[in-house]
Design a protein around this motif. Sequence first.
Motif, mmCIF file in Angstrom:
data_model
loop_
_atom_site.group_PDB
_atom_site.id
_atom_site.type_symbol
_atom_site.label_atom_id
_atom_site.label_comp_id
_atom_site.label_asym_id
_atom_site.label_seq_id
_atom_site.Cartn_x
_atom_site.Cartn_y
_atom_site.Cartn_z
ATOM 1 N N PRO A 1 43.591 46.495 50.218
ATOM 2 C CA PRO A 1 44.194 46.977 48.978
ATOM 3 C C PRO A 1 45.658 46.565 48.838
ATOM 4 O O PRO A 1 46.382 46.452 49.820
ATOM 5 C CB PRO A 1 44.073 48.502 49.096
ATOM 6 N N VAL A 2 46.054 46.340 47.581
ATOM 7 C CA VAL A 2 47.439 46.021 47.229
ATOM 8 C C VAL A 2 47.870 47.051 46.191
ATOM 9 O O VAL A 2 47.129 47.335 45.246
ATOM 10 C CB VAL A 2 47.556 44.599 46.630
ATOM 11 N N VAL A 3 49.063 47.614 46.377
ATOM 12 C CA VAL A 3 49.592 48.608 45.447
ATOM 13 C C VAL A 3 50.980 48.175 44.991
ATOM 14 O O VAL A 3 51.810 47.777 45.803
ATOM 15 C CB VAL A 3 49.680 50.012 46.103
ATOM 16 N N ILE A 4 51.203 48.253 43.684
ATOM 17 C CA ILE A 4 52.534 48.051 43.103
ATOM 18 C C ILE A 4 52.983 49.420 42.617
ATOM 19 O O ILE A 4 52.246 50.105 41.901
ATOM 20 C CB ILE A 4 52.502 47.086 41.899
ATOM 21 N N VAL B 1 45.769 45.204 31.449
ATOM 22 C CA VAL B 1 45.740 43.942 30.718
ATOM 23 C C VAL B 1 46.925 43.090 31.145
ATOM 24 O O VAL B 1 46.798 41.895 31.376
ATOM 25 C CB VAL B 1 45.758 44.192 29.190
ATOM 26 N N ALA B 2 48.105 43.728 31.252
ATOM 27 C CA ALA B 2 49.322 43.018 31.653
ATOM 28 C C ALA B 2 50.147 43.944 32.532
ATOM 29 O O ALA B 2 50.192 45.154 32.314
ATOM 30 C CB ALA B 2 50.127 42.595 30.434
ATOM 31 N N LEU B 3 50.785 43.361 33.523
ATOM 32 C CA LEU B 3 51.679 44.120 34.390
ATOM 33 C C LEU B 3 53.033 44.251 33.695
ATOM 34 O O LEU B 3 53.389 43.408 32.864
ATOM 35 C CB LEU B 3 51.821 43.412 35.739
ATOM 36 N N PRO B 4 53.804 45.281 34.026
ATOM 37 C CA PRO B 4 55.092 45.471 33.338
ATOM 38 C C PRO B 4 56.145 44.462 33.778
ATOM 39 O O PRO B 4 56.094 43.927 34.889
ATOM 40 C CB PRO B 4 55.500 46.890 33.745
ATOM 41 N N THR B 5 57.102 44.234 32.900
ATOM 42 C CA THR B 5 58.273 43.424 33.230
ATOM 43 C C THR B 5 59.323 44.374 33.794
ATOM 44 O O THR B 5 59.630 45.396 33.183
ATOM 45 C CB THR B 5 58.821 42.728 31.969
ATOM 46 N N LEU B 6 59.855 44.049 34.963
ATOM 47 C CA LEU B 6 60.861 44.909 35.574
ATOM 48 C C LEU B 6 62.182 44.798 34.824
ATOM 49 O O LEU B 6 62.578 43.715 34.405
ATOM 50 C CB LEU B 6 61.065 44.532 37.043
ATOM 51 N N THR C 1 56.410 38.043 43.775
ATOM 52 C CA THR C 1 56.895 37.664 42.453
ATOM 53 C C THR C 1 55.976 38.350 41.460
ATOM 54 O O THR C 1 54.761 38.119 41.466
ATOM 55 C CB THR C 1 56.857 36.139 42.250
ATOM 56 N N LEU C 2 56.563 39.200 40.634
ATOM 57 C CA LEU C 2 55.786 39.951 39.660
ATOM 58 C C LEU C 2 56.042 39.403 38.263
ATOM 59 O O LEU C 2 57.187 39.275 37.836
ATOM 60 C CB LEU C 2 56.183 41.436 39.715
ATOM 61 N N THR C 3 54.975 39.032 37.585
ATOM 62 C CA THR C 3 55.051 38.642 36.182
ATOM 63 C C THR C 3 54.058 39.510 35.427
ATOM 64 O O THR C 3 53.276 40.247 36.041
ATOM 65 C CB THR C 3 54.697 37.152 35.971
ATOM 66 N N THR C 4 54.054 39.422 34.112
ATOM 67 C CA THR C 4 53.082 40.208 33.354
ATOM 68 C C THR C 4 51.654 39.717 33.603
ATOM 69 O O THR C 4 50.702 40.463 33.432
ATOM 70 C CB THR C 4 53.397 40.152 31.847
ATOM 71 N N ALA C 5 51.514 38.465 34.044
ATOM 72 C CA ALA C 5 50.183 37.876 34.262
ATOM 73 C C ALA C 5 49.637 38.100 35.667
ATOM 74 O O ALA C 5 48.415 38.128 35.856
ATOM 75 C CB ALA C 5 50.227 36.379 33.970
ATOM 76 N N SER C 6 50.544 38.252 36.677
ATOM 77 C CA SER C 6 50.035 38.340 38.048
ATOM 78 C C SER C 6 51.091 38.830 39.028
ATOM 79 O O SER C 6 52.281 38.876 38.720
ATOM 80 C CB SER C 6 49.536 36.966 38.512
ATOM 81 N N LEU C 7 50.609 39.154 40.201
ATOM 82 C CA LEU C 7 51.467 39.432 41.349
ATOM 83 C C LEU C 7 51.207 38.303 42.336
ATOM 84 O O LEU C 7 50.067 38.079 42.756
ATOM 85 C CB LEU C 7 51.102 40.772 41.997
#
Length: 137
Positions: A107-110, A63-68, A89-95
């Motif tokens: 493929p993209v992996v975080i 649902v949301a990506l983590p905040t670093l 740039t990583l935000t909770t909404a997108s990469l």
Amino acid sequence: MPIIKPVFTAVATAPVSTGGAIATTVAPATTRFFATITAGMIGATETTVPAASFVDDADAPVVALPTLTATDSSNFYINGVIQQSSLFTLTTASLVIASIDITPGVPVVIEITDFSGTTSIIATQPTISAPTVTIIT
């Protein structure tokens, strides 16, 4: 009459530290997020992968990506190749990837490793000797 000053000759030993023990525990927690690039993600100057496009290690939707945080370490992979973190740039909404040179279907992996569980304590205090000064004359 001249000034008379005492003259001393001395030898000294340096302090010595012995014993002591430091206990360090490193307990990293790693999470990974996986997505596949689609043509709609590739914009005019950058590629934006929405959080909802990712799944986690258990293949569950994100649902949301983590905040670093300051104790996190992150890696970004495109097509299995690690990339410079300055491209992302990583935000909770997108990469957001600072490139459009990506083919749909890639493929993209975080990968985020959290080191907040790391501790280090002095389990046994060291013994430090006092220096010895011997005045000879």
